[in-house]
Design a protein around this motif. Structure first.
Motif, mmCIF file in Angstrom:
data_model
loop_
_atom_site.group_PDB
_atom_site.id
_atom_site.type_symbol
_atom_site.label_atom_id
_atom_site.label_comp_id
_atom_site.label_asym_id
_atom_site.label_seq_id
_atom_site.Cartn_x
_atom_site.Cartn_y
_atom_site.Cartn_z
ATOM 1 N N PRO A 18 0.944 -1.367 0.209
ATOM 2 C CA PRO A 18 -0.336 0.736 0.000
ATOM 3 C C PRO A 18 0.932 1.499 0.155
ATOM 4 O O PRO A 18 2.080 1.369 0.794
ATOM 5 C CB PRO A 18 -1.019 -0.207 1.029
ATOM 6 N N LYS A 19 0.951 2.051 -0.596
ATOM 7 C CA LYS A 19 1.469 3.669 -1.184
ATOM 8 C C LYS A 19 1.209 4.696 0.502
ATOM 9 O O LYS A 19 -0.111 4.522 0.521
ATOM 10 C CB LYS A 19 0.301 4.261 -2.178
ATOM 11 N N VAL A 20 2.194 4.586 0.731
ATOM 12 C CA VAL A 20 1.718 5.735 1.883
ATOM 13 C C VAL A 20 3.118 7.130 1.606
ATOM 14 O O VAL A 20 4.196 6.735 1.085
ATOM 15 C CB VAL A 20 2.879 5.128 3.190
ATOM 16 N N ASN A 21 3.105 7.451 2.264
ATOM 17 C CA ASN A 21 3.577 9.269 2.353
ATOM 18 C C ASN A 21 4.778 9.350 3.092
ATOM 19 O O ASN A 21 4.761 10.066 4.285
ATOM 20 C CB ASN A 21 2.771 10.467 2.176
ATOM 21 N N ALA A 22 5.883 8.240 3.370
ATOM 22 C CA ALA A 22 6.390 7.856 4.215
ATOM 23 C C ALA A 22 8.087 7.616 3.516
ATOM 24 O O ALA A 22 8.130 6.108 3.179
ATOM 25 C CB ALA A 22 6.339 7.532 5.454
#
Length: 313
Positions: free
Chosen positions: A9-13
């Motif tokens: 899953p794409k996460v902004n980190a």
């Protein structure tokens, strides 16, 4: 072979923190009795649920403080049929508890939407992680683990994470079961003090076998339940290493056999552990997940976040 067909899953980190040391912390530091090393029965009481929620809140708070993402791990590592039967749980009650665990995590994420958060359904091996008496075939492992994974597929789970796996065939079965349910999956192997899996396979061979048998479906691989001293020398700048994206380390430098015999918790040196993980990530900057396994607590996680998080800054 199509690597990363089912991506994480794409996460902004740039850094994701994960914690799976809860059971040893509960037993040794908090005096909580966990028959069968199972934490999911805590969902059945108000006090137990508050304990579980406390770990989730602490992880989210740490992620917020450090500007890091967080992988919330469900308390379902031994919530599979064979291990649960010894505690008196039926298939239906086990399904319900698996689903309750994820629902609790989803509520926690919704309440703290400012922190990049991934909900991971934590699966463990069918047999003892360190000395499996009988190794399943990939087909048997797929059938066995499909029961737990199918229960989790009807929840808000983001990814299936197979932890502390000791041989490739069981990992293959978990990946295939996750693929059948349409879920992303991460595979984490444990290793002994020589850097090899408990069943003797090298980390490289295990990863290559799983990828070859599943068309590279796993999002990535990790190492857990081992101290960096046990595996640093086997990490190489070779293509297979690009598939290793996470290290969830033990606090202690003891072997698995020594830890099983221990009557007191060996918490190791939190600062040294964090520095070692930071060095590994500096050498292999594609590694994005770091965290603590047996013997660790929030002291270790805070050090890991602070020291390793500086690489991302």
């Amino acid at each position: 072979m199509a690597i990363y067909r089912n991506t994480f899953p794409k996460v902004n980190a740039d850094l994701l923190l994960a914690y799976v040391g809860m059971e040893t912390d509960l037993i040794f530091n908090r005096g909580v009795d966990l028959p069968g090393f199972a934490s999911y029965p805590l969902l059945e009481t108000t006090e137990g649920r508050e304990l579980l929620e406390g770990y989730l809140k602490d992880m989210i708070a740490l992620g917020s403080e450090m500007g890091a993402g967080v992988i919330l791990e469900s308390p379902t590592w031994v919530a599979n049929r064979d291990r649960a039967a010894a505690l008196g749980y039926t298939r239906n009650s086990l399904k319900d508890l698996n689903q309750q665990a994820v629902a609790m995590m989803a509520e926690m994420r919704a309440a703290h939407g400012d922190v990049p958060t991934v909900i991971s359904a934590n699966l463990g091996p069918r047999d003892d992680a360190y000395t499996p008496e009988a190794q399943m075939s990939p087909q048997d492992a797929e059938r066995y683990h499909s029961e737990q994974i199918s229960a989790l597929a009807d929840t808000a789970v983001d990814v299936i994470s197979g932890y502390t796996l000791a041989y490739p065939a069981e990992a293959i079965g978990i990946v295939r079961a996750a693929r059948r349910s349409g879920l992303p999956v991460v595979i984490s192997f444990t290793v002994e003090t020589d850097g090899k899996l408990p069943t003797g396979s090298s980390l490289e061979d295990a990863i290559l076998q799983v990828d070859a048998a599943t068309n590279g479906y796993a999002a990535y691989f990790m190492i857990n339940c081992a101290h960096p001293d046990h595996f640093r020398t086997v990490l190489e700048d070779r293509p297979w290493m690009q598939r290793v994206r996470g290290i969830i380390a033990n606090a202690s430098k003891c072997s698995h056999a020594e830890l099983d015999e221990a009557e007191e918790l060996d918490a190791g040196d939190p600062t040294e552990l964090a520095q070692q993980l930071s060095e590994i990530r500096h050498t292999f900057p594609h590694i994005m997940v770091l965290g603590g396994c047996c013997g660790t607590d929030m002291r270790h996680m805070s050090k890991i976040a602070n020291i390793s998080g500086s690489i991302s800054a």
